[in-house]
Design an enzyme around this catalytic site. Structure first.
Site, short mmCIF file in Angstrom:
data_model
loop_
_atom_site.label_atom_id
_atom_site.label_comp_id
_atom_site.label_asym_id
_atom_site.label_seq_id
_atom_site.Cartn_x
_atom_site.Cartn_y
_atom_site.Cartn_z
N SER A 33 4.51 81.77 50.18
CA SER A 33 5.53 82.67 49.64
C SER A 33 4.91 84.04 49.47
O SER A 33 3.70 84.17 49.24
CB SER A 33 6.05 82.18 48.28
OG SER A 33 6.85 83.17 47.65
N TYR A 48 4.13 78.71 40.01
CA TYR A 48 4.60 78.93 41.38
C TYR A 48 3.74 79.96 42.09
O TYR A 48 3.25 79.73 43.21
CB TYR A 48 6.06 79.38 41.37
CG TYR A 48 6.65 79.58 42.75
CD1 TYR A 48 7.09 78.51 43.51
CD2 TYR A 48 6.76 80.86 43.30
CE1 TYR A 48 7.62 78.68 44.77
CE2 TYR A 48 7.29 81.05 44.57
CZ TYR A 48 7.73 79.95 45.30
OH TYR A 48 8.24 80.13 46.55
#
Length: 256
Positions: free
Chosen positions: A149, A163
Protein backbone atom coordinates in the site's frame (compact mmCIF):
# COMPACT_ATOMS: atom_id res chain seq x y z
CA UNK A 1 11.63 -10.11 -29.98
CA UNK A 2 8.18 -11.66 -29.56
CA UNK A 3 6.06 -8.85 -28.14
CA UNK A 4 2.77 -10.58 -28.94
CA UNK A 5 3.24 -12.98 -26.03
CA UNK A 6 4.98 -10.53 -23.71
CA UNK A 7 1.95 -10.07 -21.47
CA UNK A 8 0.34 -13.47 -22.03
CA UNK A 9 -0.49 -15.74 -19.09
CA UNK A 10 -1.85 -18.52 -21.27
CA UNK A 11 -1.58 -21.90 -19.59
CA UNK A 12 -0.33 -20.53 -16.29
CA UNK A 13 -1.82 -21.27 -12.89
CA UNK A 14 -2.40 -18.47 -10.37
CA UNK A 15 -3.55 -18.26 -6.76
CA UNK A 16 -4.96 -14.94 -5.52
CA UNK A 17 -5.62 -14.56 -1.81
CA UNK A 18 -8.46 -12.24 -0.87
CA UNK A 19 -9.69 -12.84 -4.39
CA UNK A 20 -13.42 -12.60 -3.79
CA UNK A 21 -13.63 -8.81 -3.90
CA UNK A 22 -11.77 -5.54 -4.31
CA UNK A 23 -8.21 -5.52 -5.60
CA UNK A 24 -7.97 -9.32 -5.45
CA UNK A 25 -10.95 -9.70 -7.73
CA UNK A 26 -9.59 -7.09 -10.13
CA UNK A 27 -6.34 -9.04 -10.42
CA UNK A 28 -8.08 -12.40 -10.77
CA UNK A 29 -10.27 -11.04 -13.58
CA UNK A 30 -7.24 -9.64 -15.38
CA UNK A 31 -5.34 -12.92 -15.12
CA UNK A 32 -8.31 -14.84 -16.51
CA UNK A 33 -8.56 -12.45 -19.45
CA UNK A 34 -4.89 -13.15 -20.22
CA UNK A 35 -5.42 -16.90 -20.30
CA UNK A 36 -4.48 -18.06 -16.80
CA UNK A 37 -6.51 -20.48 -14.74
CA UNK A 38 -7.09 -18.84 -11.40
CA UNK A 39 -7.74 -20.07 -7.89
CA UNK A 40 -9.14 -17.54 -5.46
CA UNK A 41 -9.26 -17.85 -1.72
CA UNK A 42 -11.09 -15.84 0.93
CA UNK A 43 -12.25 -16.43 4.46
CA UNK A 44 -15.97 -16.16 3.65
CA UNK A 45 -16.77 -19.30 1.68
CA UNK A 46 -20.06 -18.12 0.21
CA UNK A 47 -18.58 -14.91 -1.19
CA UNK A 48 -15.52 -16.76 -2.51
CA UNK A 49 -17.62 -19.34 -4.32
CA UNK A 50 -20.00 -16.69 -5.71
CA UNK A 51 -17.11 -14.71 -7.19
CA UNK A 52 -15.57 -17.84 -8.69
CA UNK A 53 -18.88 -18.65 -10.39
CA UNK A 54 -19.10 -15.15 -11.83
CA UNK A 55 -15.50 -15.08 -13.05
CA UNK A 56 -15.82 -18.55 -14.57
CA UNK A 57 -17.51 -16.83 -17.51
CA UNK A 58 -14.02 -15.62 -18.46
CA UNK A 59 -12.16 -18.90 -17.97
CA UNK A 60 -11.25 -21.41 -15.29
CA UNK A 61 -11.75 -19.88 -11.85
CA UNK A 62 -11.94 -22.10 -8.76
CA UNK A 63 -12.80 -21.11 -5.20
CA UNK A 64 -10.66 -22.46 -2.35
CA UNK A 65 -12.12 -20.79 0.75
CA UNK A 66 -9.82 -20.56 3.75
CA UNK A 67 -8.15 -18.40 6.38
CA UNK A 68 -4.52 -17.61 5.55
CA UNK A 69 -3.98 -15.61 8.75
CA UNK A 70 -3.07 -18.82 10.61
CA UNK A 71 -0.49 -21.50 9.87
CA UNK A 72 -3.23 -24.11 10.07
CA UNK A 73 -5.25 -22.26 7.45
CA UNK A 74 -2.22 -21.93 5.22
CA UNK A 75 -1.45 -25.64 5.39
CA UNK A 76 -5.07 -26.49 4.62
CA UNK A 77 -5.06 -24.20 1.57
CA UNK A 78 -1.78 -25.59 0.26
CA UNK A 79 -3.16 -29.11 0.69
CA UNK A 80 -6.29 -28.27 -1.29
CA UNK A 81 -4.32 -26.63 -4.08
CA UNK A 82 -1.75 -29.42 -4.32
CA UNK A 83 -4.55 -31.94 -4.84
CA UNK A 84 -5.56 -30.01 -7.97
CA UNK A 85 -2.24 -28.73 -9.35
CA UNK A 86 1.32 -30.04 -9.46
CA UNK A 87 2.82 -26.56 -9.92
CA UNK A 88 1.95 -22.92 -9.28
CA UNK A 89 3.11 -20.18 -11.66
CA UNK A 90 1.80 -17.08 -9.88
CA UNK A 91 1.01 -16.31 -6.25
CA UNK A 92 -0.64 -13.01 -5.35
CA UNK A 93 -0.55 -12.26 -1.62
CA UNK A 94 -3.45 -9.83 -1.51
CA UNK A 95 -5.53 -10.79 1.55
CA UNK A 96 -5.41 -7.94 4.01
CA UNK A 97 -7.08 -6.13 6.88
CA UNK A 98 -7.05 -2.65 8.37
CA UNK A 99 -7.78 -1.21 11.81
CA UNK A 100 -8.11 2.38 12.93
CA UNK A 101 -8.18 3.69 16.50
CA UNK A 102 -6.72 6.65 18.43
CA UNK A 103 -3.12 6.15 19.56
CA UNK A 104 -3.96 5.98 23.28
CA UNK A 105 -6.72 3.44 22.68
CA UNK A 106 -5.23 1.26 19.96
CA UNK A 107 -5.87 -2.36 21.01
CA UNK A 108 -3.60 -5.38 20.82
CA UNK A 109 -6.33 -7.19 18.89
CA UNK A 110 -6.18 -4.51 16.19
CA UNK A 111 -2.43 -4.95 16.00
CA UNK A 112 -2.33 -8.74 15.88
CA UNK A 113 -5.19 -9.22 13.41
CA UNK A 114 -3.71 -6.79 10.89
CA UNK A 115 -0.06 -7.78 11.19
CA UNK A 116 -0.84 -11.52 11.09
CA UNK A 117 -2.79 -11.20 7.85
CA UNK A 118 -0.86 -8.41 6.11
CA UNK A 119 2.70 -9.38 6.98
CA UNK A 120 2.94 -12.83 8.51
CA UNK A 121 0.63 -14.59 6.04
CA UNK A 122 2.50 -13.56 2.85
CA UNK A 123 5.75 -14.94 4.23
CA UNK A 124 4.45 -18.28 5.47
CA UNK A 125 2.13 -18.87 2.52
CA UNK A 126 4.96 -18.22 0.08
CA UNK A 127 7.23 -20.46 2.14
CA UNK A 128 4.68 -23.28 2.07
CA UNK A 129 4.09 -22.88 -1.68
CA UNK A 130 7.74 -22.60 -2.68
CA UNK A 131 7.96 -26.26 -3.80
CA UNK A 132 4.98 -25.74 -6.13
CA UNK A 133 6.45 -22.46 -7.41
CA UNK A 134 9.80 -24.15 -8.10
CA UNK A 135 7.97 -26.88 -10.03
CA UNK A 136 6.67 -24.25 -12.47
CA UNK A 137 10.01 -22.75 -13.49
CA UNK A 138 11.17 -24.97 -16.36
CA UNK A 139 9.96 -22.70 -19.16
CA UNK A 140 9.46 -19.39 -17.36
CA UNK A 141 9.95 -17.69 -14.02
CA UNK A 142 7.43 -18.24 -11.26
CA UNK A 143 6.08 -15.02 -9.75
CA UNK A 144 5.12 -13.86 -6.28
CA UNK A 145 3.34 -10.50 -6.09
CA UNK A 146 2.75 -8.96 -2.67
CA UNK A 147 0.03 -6.33 -2.43
CA UNK A 148 1.36 -3.56 -0.21
CA UNK A 149 0.00 0.00 0.00
CA UNK A 150 1.13 3.57 -0.45
CA UNK A 151 0.52 3.85 3.31
CA UNK A 152 3.65 1.77 3.71
CA UNK A 153 5.60 4.40 1.75
CA UNK A 154 4.23 7.74 2.95
CA UNK A 155 2.22 8.69 6.02
CA UNK A 156 -1.48 9.47 5.80
CA UNK A 157 -3.50 11.33 8.47
CA UNK A 158 -5.43 8.28 9.61
CA UNK A 159 -4.50 6.47 12.82
CA UNK A 160 -4.05 3.06 11.23
CA UNK A 161 -0.85 2.17 13.05
CA UNK A 162 -0.70 -1.56 12.48
CA UNK A 163 -1.80 -1.23 8.86
CA UNK A 164 0.91 1.28 7.95
CA UNK A 165 3.57 -0.72 9.80
CA UNK A 166 2.52 -4.00 8.19
CA UNK A 167 2.57 -2.57 4.68
CA UNK A 168 5.96 -0.92 5.18
CA UNK A 169 7.22 -4.23 6.53
CA UNK A 170 5.79 -6.08 3.53
CA UNK A 171 7.72 -3.84 1.15
CA UNK A 172 10.97 -4.64 2.94
CA UNK A 173 10.03 -8.32 3.19
CA UNK A 174 9.50 -8.31 -0.58
CA UNK A 175 13.11 -7.19 -1.07
CA UNK A 176 14.49 -9.78 1.30
CA UNK A 177 12.45 -12.67 -0.14
CA UNK A 178 13.28 -11.59 -3.69
CA UNK A 179 17.02 -11.92 -3.09
CA UNK A 180 16.62 -15.41 -1.66
CA UNK A 181 14.15 -16.77 -4.21
CA UNK A 182 15.71 -15.27 -7.36
CA UNK A 183 18.21 -18.12 -7.49
CA UNK A 184 15.26 -20.54 -7.55
CA UNK A 185 13.83 -18.75 -10.63
CA UNK A 186 11.04 -17.28 -8.50
CA UNK A 187 10.68 -13.52 -8.95
CA UNK A 188 9.16 -11.61 -6.02
CA UNK A 189 7.80 -8.08 -6.40
CA UNK A 190 5.06 -5.91 -4.93
CA UNK A 191 2.34 -3.44 -5.85
CA UNK A 192 1.51 -0.43 -3.68
CA UNK A 193 -2.03 0.66 -4.60
CA UNK A 194 -3.44 4.07 -3.90
CA UNK A 195 -7.16 4.83 -3.94
CA UNK A 196 -9.20 2.00 -5.45
CA UNK A 197 -12.90 1.58 -4.75
CA UNK A 198 -13.38 -1.43 -2.48
CA UNK A 199 -14.95 -2.56 0.77
CA UNK A 200 -11.64 -1.83 2.51
CA UNK A 201 -11.36 1.64 0.96
CA UNK A 202 -14.93 2.77 1.35
CA UNK A 203 -13.94 6.41 1.10
CA UNK A 204 -12.72 5.89 -2.45
CA UNK A 205 -15.80 3.80 -3.17
CA UNK A 206 -18.44 6.11 -1.68
CA UNK A 207 -16.78 9.52 -2.13
CA UNK A 208 -14.85 9.10 -5.35
CA UNK A 209 -15.28 12.70 -6.47
CA UNK A 210 -13.90 14.10 -3.22
CA UNK A 211 -10.99 11.66 -3.21
CA UNK A 212 -10.24 12.33 -6.88
CA UNK A 213 -9.69 16.02 -6.12
CA UNK A 214 -6.62 15.05 -4.06
CA UNK A 215 -5.13 12.79 -6.74
CA UNK A 216 -2.86 14.35 -9.41
CA UNK A 217 -4.33 12.01 -12.06
CA UNK A 218 -7.78 13.38 -11.18
CA UNK A 219 -9.51 10.06 -10.49
CA UNK A 220 -9.48 6.92 -8.37
CA UNK A 221 -8.00 3.72 -9.74
CA UNK A 222 -10.00 1.42 -12.00
CA UNK A 223 -9.95 -2.39 -12.21
CA UNK A 224 -7.99 -2.07 -15.45
CA UNK A 225 -5.28 -0.06 -13.67
CA UNK A 226 -4.76 -2.77 -11.08
CA UNK A 227 -5.10 -5.66 -13.50
CA UNK A 228 -2.58 -4.07 -15.85
CA UNK A 229 0.03 -3.68 -13.12
CA UNK A 230 -0.42 -7.26 -11.94
CA UNK A 231 -0.36 -8.70 -15.47
CA UNK A 232 2.88 -6.84 -16.17
CA UNK A 233 4.60 -8.29 -13.10
CA UNK A 234 3.16 -11.79 -13.58
CA UNK A 235 4.05 -12.10 -17.26
CA UNK A 236 7.31 -12.27 -19.20
CA UNK A 237 7.16 -8.48 -19.39
CA UNK A 238 8.00 -8.24 -15.68
CA UNK A 239 10.74 -10.87 -15.48
CA UNK A 240 13.49 -8.34 -14.74
CA UNK A 241 11.58 -6.69 -11.88
CA UNK A 242 13.05 -8.27 -8.75
CA UNK A 243 12.27 -7.03 -5.25
CA UNK A 244 10.78 -3.73 -6.40
CA UNK A 245 7.44 -2.20 -5.48
CA UNK A 246 5.32 -0.78 -8.28
CA UNK A 247 3.36 2.26 -7.05
CA UNK A 248 -0.08 2.49 -8.67
CA UNK A 249 -1.66 5.58 -7.15
CA UNK A 250 -2.21 8.30 -9.75
CA UNK A 251 0.66 10.32 -8.28
CA UNK A 252 -0.56 10.67 -4.69
CA UNK A 253 2.70 9.72 -2.99
CA UNK A 254 4.49 12.51 -4.88
CA UNK A 255 1.89 15.04 -3.78
CA UNK A 256 1.85 14.21 -0.07
Amino acid sequence: MNTQDLFSLKGRCALVTGGSRGIGRMIAEGFLAQGARVYITARKAEACEATARELSALGTCVALPGDVSTLEGIQALVGELSQRESALDILVNNAGAAWGAPYAEFPESGWDKVVDLNLKAPFFLTQALTPMLKAATREHLAKVINIASIDGISVNPQETYSYAASKAGLIQLTRRMALHLAKERISVSAIAPGAFASDMNRTARDHAEEVSARIPAGRVGTPEDMAGAAIFLASRAGDYVVGSTLIVDGGVTHAR
